[in-house]
Motif scaffolding. Structure first.
Motif, PDB file in Angstrom:
ATOM      1  N   VAL A 238      10.041  -9.920  -1.137  1.00 54.37           N
ATOM      2  CA  VAL A 238       8.766  -9.690  -1.699  1.00 54.37           C
ATOM      3  C   VAL A 238       8.672  -8.754  -3.171  1.00 54.37           C
ATOM      4  N   LEU A 239       9.637  -7.964  -3.167  1.00 57.02           N
ATOM      5  CA  LEU A 239       9.746  -7.010  -4.286  1.00 57.02           C
ATOM      6  C   LEU A 239      10.217  -7.887  -5.583  1.00 57.02           C
ATOM      7  N   ILE A 444      -3.420   2.467  10.828  1.00 60.42           N
ATOM      8  CA  ILE A 444      -3.906   3.465  10.264  1.00 60.42           C
ATOM      9  C   ILE A 444      -3.077   4.568  10.047  1.00 60.42           C
ATOM     10  N   THR A 445      -2.216   4.683  10.852  1.00 53.64           N
ATOM     11  CA  THR A 445      -1.343   6.051  11.026  1.00 53.64           C
ATOM     12  C   THR A 445      -0.082   5.791   9.982  1.00 53.64           C
ATOM     13  N   TRP A 446       0.327   4.505   9.448  1.00 52.37           N
ATOM     14  CA  TRP A 446       1.465   4.354   8.901  1.00 52.37           C
ATOM     15  C   TRP A 446       1.543   5.118   7.368  1.00 52.37           C
ATOM     16  N   ILE A 447       0.224   5.189   6.862  1.00 51.56           N
ATOM     17  CA  ILE A 447       0.586   5.796   5.663  1.00 51.56           C
ATOM     18  C   ILE A 447       0.746   7.418   5.673  1.00 51.56           C
ATOM     19  N   ALA A 516      -0.987  -6.859  -0.103  1.00 51.20           N
ATOM     20  CA  ALA A 516      -0.220  -8.143   0.639  1.00 51.20           C
ATOM     21  C   ALA A 516       0.773  -7.491   1.812  1.00 51.20           C
ATOM     22  N   MET A 517       1.323  -6.307   1.651  1.00 48.93           N
ATOM     23  CA  MET A 517       2.022  -5.738   2.920  1.00 48.93           C
ATOM     24  C   MET A 517       1.447  -5.055   3.925  1.00 48.93           C
ATOM     25  N   SER A 534       6.266  -0.522   7.884  1.00 49.35           N
ATOM     26  CA  SER A 534       5.770  -0.049   6.625  1.00 49.35           C
ATOM     27  C   SER A 534       6.833   0.044   5.605  1.00 49.35           C
ATOM     28  N   VAL A 535       8.236  -0.229   5.883  1.00 48.54           N
ATOM     29  CA  VAL A 535       9.240  -0.493   4.941  1.00 48.54           C
ATOM     30  C   VAL A 535       8.924  -1.703   3.940  1.00 48.54           C
ATOM     31  N   ALA A 536       8.022  -2.341   4.554  1.00 50.97           N
ATOM     32  CA  ALA A 536       7.722  -3.646   3.499  1.00 50.97           C
ATOM     33  C   ALA A 536       6.747  -3.389   2.213  1.00 50.97           C
ATOM     34  N   PHE A 537       6.103  -2.258   2.621  1.00 48.65           N
ATOM     35  CA  PHE A 537       5.292  -1.808   1.389  1.00 48.65           C
ATOM     36  C   PHE A 537       5.351  -0.387   0.977  1.00 48.65           C
ATOM     37  N   VAL A 538       6.748   0.141   1.322  1.00 43.86           N
ATOM     38  CA  VAL A 538       7.193   1.572   0.682  1.00 43.86           C
ATOM     39  C   VAL A 538       7.428   1.266  -0.824  1.00 43.86           C
ATOM     40  N   PRO A 539       7.886   0.298  -1.450  1.00 46.72           N
ATOM     41  CA  PRO A 539       7.973   0.346  -2.762  1.00 46.72           C
ATOM     42  C   PRO A 539       6.606   0.543  -3.616  1.00 46.72           C
ATOM     43  N   TYR A 540       5.627   0.028  -3.129  1.00 43.66           N
ATOM     44  CA  TYR A 540       4.175   0.204  -3.561  1.00 43.66           C
ATOM     45  C   TYR A 540       3.693   1.785  -3.575  1.00 43.66           C
TER      46      TYR A 540
END
Length: 645
Positions: A238-239, A444-447, A516-517, A534-540
């Motif tokens: 995705v990145l 909701i708790t992931w961030i 997206a993620m 959540s690793v899928a959106f950690v870059p963002y």
């Protein structure tokens, strides 16, 4: 003095005098207009190159032939490569530990071995957890006799498992280095890719390096780069797609300016000659000449040709879908983002029907470049399944037909019908997964990283001599770096404000990564989900925090102004930095590409504090990310929240 028009209306003398005055006044105005037109004629039309440079400025691009100065170019590679080397060391060191399959490696590593051996995922039959542990133990010892040719029912496509298989082929399947090598390499490469993405987005080698460093020392990213799961491969592809979409933005805008410039040059030339002809014509003495109506300017939208960067994005995102289906959301969101940018570009250069043109000449070609490419790539990723009759459900339709039973969707070829039915079965599994799990966590708790997942906790505690204490512990906890994740929560609010109020396209790009993620998981909150997704959106998350740090320190320059929609940046983004007027130093070129920012002591304090705190937190949690033997009290001191245990 009495004006003649103030006399009685019946006076013929007054009417004649009034007509004479009005005629004289009109001739004077016409002579002035003719003089101004003649003056305008003297200005020659611009060249095609001048117009193209003007359009490029409006689109946020540099001038034709403009190249980045060698110093920021060097910094833009050197800094990211340094943090990538650090990331590689952190991910590759002692990769064989633990020496057994952990967490969901029990599925994906053995399935990857099956792909190498059979060409499809064979079964490793086990009656219960104890028997599965015994199979895993024999697998780690190099005994693969438990694999049978009967196909296993698996619920994820094959791309991620084929990537794991690369490490098995290189280093063998009897050691952790072989199991986890591909994940570690992909994790390190994603650090380099994110650092380069941030440098491109923010125009700063310093911010690019900071972004790469923050990703390198994040616990979610690190633990999944050292564990053979699928999500790190999803994050990587995705990145890659995100990078390609960013490159397409610049490339398509450059081609739009290049193809529009000759048309605008011809318009200016026609207008110039028309004005010259009008100025040269003598005016009739007693009545004004009809003004020449200039031809309607041509504002038809131009196509930008094949958008190869979007084709590349389609390939990358198709591979992402081939790892996990959640990659399809990136196809949708990034496609909308590319269309919005095309819409903004055409509006910026003044196309007359910019919305319609963007749909026809921008949106449809972008869709063709992105979506079918992603779909074809995804289908091609199942080549091994198509090629092996023994794969799960490969012969489903043919077997029904041979048995004389009714076949659903009989108009489809048997191979396609079987493949489609397999997908329906996978969809039912994913949508209906509701088994309770001690580590499940609402999205909701992931961030806030409120409920991390424990990847490893051995049943038998390490002996006292392993840690020098009466009781030892050994764990791999998929916990994000608290400094990064907790600071990114308020930073997300600033990012939203900047995107909406400041209309900064870079903020919208980062938000697209979240959309997206992360956001789609709220639609599946009813099923069993885990925070390690959540690793899928950690870059963002990292880009969000870096953006706000750059904004607060003045290192984030406002983007070049275009049409003010998804384009203009916050006018006060340099409030904590000063602008240089002298010759920029090498350090200044590291901070920003043009070397124009001189950070204040407060700005330096903000930047260094965020980086230092994140590094200290990474050193503090490193033992719990890499399964180092520690005292139980040491482990307990890291469990700041009850939900972390």
């Amino acid at each position: 003095m009495e004006h003649p028009s103030d006399r009685p209306a019946g006076s013929h003398e007054a009417r004649d005098l009034t007509r004479t005055l009005m005629r004289t006044e009109f001739r004077e105005r016409r002579s002035v207009t003719t003089e101004l037109a003649a003056t305008t004629v003297r200005r020659p039309p611009r060249s095609t190159r001048e117009i193209e440079n003007s359009l490029r400025r409006r689109l946020g691009l540099g001038r034709l032939g403009e190249r980045l100065d060698p110093t920021p170019w060097l910094w833009g590679w050197l800094g990211p490569l340094v943090v990538t080397a650090l990331a590689a060391v952190m991910r590759l060191v002692d990769l064989n530990h633990p020496t057994r399959l952990i967490f969901d490696e029990t599925y994906y590593v053995k399935q990857a071995f099956s792909l190498l051996t059979l060409g499809y995922e064979g079964d490793w039959p086990a009656e219960d957890d104890d028997e599965n542990d015994a199979i895993n133990s024999r697998f780690a010892d190099g005994d693969y006799s438990d694999l049978v040719s009967e196909a296993d029912y698996v619920v994820h496509p094959q791309v991620g498992k084929w990537m794991i298989a690369v490490g098995l082929r290189l280093f063998g399947a009897d050691n952790g280095a072989g199991w986890r090598f591909s994940a570690a390499i992909v994790g390190a490469l994603s650090v380099l890719l994110l650092a380069r993405t941030a440098r491109r987005l923010f125009g700063s080698a310093a911010l690019g390096t900071v972004a790469g460093l923050l990703l390198a020392i994040d616990g979610v990213h690190l633990t999944e780069s050292r564990t053979s799961l699928l999500d790190v491969f999803l994050m990587f592809w995705v990145l890659v797609g995100f990078w390609c979409v960013l490159r397409d933005r610049d490339a398509s805008r450059a081609r739009l300016a290049h193809r529009t410039a000759p048309i605008r040059a011809a318009e200016e030339s026609r207008a110039f000659h028309a004005a010259a002809d009008a100025a040269a014509r003598p005016a009739e003495p007693d009545r004004p000449a009809e003004p020449d109506r200039p031809a309607e300017p041509e504002r038809r939208g131009r196509g930008v040709g094949v958008r190869w960067w979007l084709v590349g994005a389609g390939v990358a995102l198709g591979l992402a879908c081939g790892v996990k289906w959640s990659g399809i959301y990136a196809v949708a969101v990034f496609g909308v983002l590319a269309f919005a940018w095309d819409l903004s570009a055409r509006r910026a250069i003044g196309e007359r029907r910019w919305f319609t043109t963007s749909v026809v000449r921008g949106g449809i070609p972008a869709f063709v470049a992105l979506v079918p490419t992603a779909a074809l790539t995804y289908v091609a990723s199942w080549a091994s399944w198509f090629a092996h009759p023994g794969a799960y459900r490969r012969q489903w339709a043919a077997d029904l037909r041979a048995a004389g039973e009714p076949v659903p969707r009989p108009w489809l070829p048997d191979w396609l019908n079987s493949w489609w039915d397999y997908h329906l079965a996978m969809w039912d599994f994913h949508n209906g997964l509701r088994s309770e799990h001690s580590y499940e966590a609402h999205p909701i708790t992931w961030i806030l990283q409120l409920r991390p997942t424990s990847f490893y906790w051995p049943e038998n505690e390490p002996p006292p001599e392993a840690c020098g204490a009466a009781r030892c512990a050994e764990a791999i906890t998929n916990l994000g770096n608290p400094v990064i994740w907790w600071l990114a929560v308020p930073a997300l609010g600033v990012l939203l404000h900047t995107a909406i109020k400041g209309r900064d396209w870079r903020a919208w790009a980062i938000l697209a990564g979240y959309a997206a993620m992360y956001l789609p998981w709220f639609a599946y909150a009813h099923r069993t989900v885990f925070s390690f997704y959540s690793v899928a959106f950690v870059p963002y998350v990292v880009l969000c925090l870096t953006f706000v740090v750059g904004w607060a320190t003045g290192l984030l320059r406002p983007p070049p102004h275009t049409d003010g929609w998804l384009a203009a940046g916050p006018a006060a983004s340099s409030r904590r930095g000063g602008w240089r007027t002298d010759e920029p130093t090498r350090l200044a070129r590291f901070l920003t590409d043009d070397g124009s920012v001189r950070p204040t002591p407060t700005a330096w304090a903000i930047l260094l504090a965020v980086v230092a705190l994140a590094v200290v937190a990474a050193a503090f949690w490193w033992p719990l990310w890499s399964a180092q033997p520690v005292s139980y009290d040491f482990w307990r001191a890291h469990m700041w929240l009850p939900s972390w245990i």
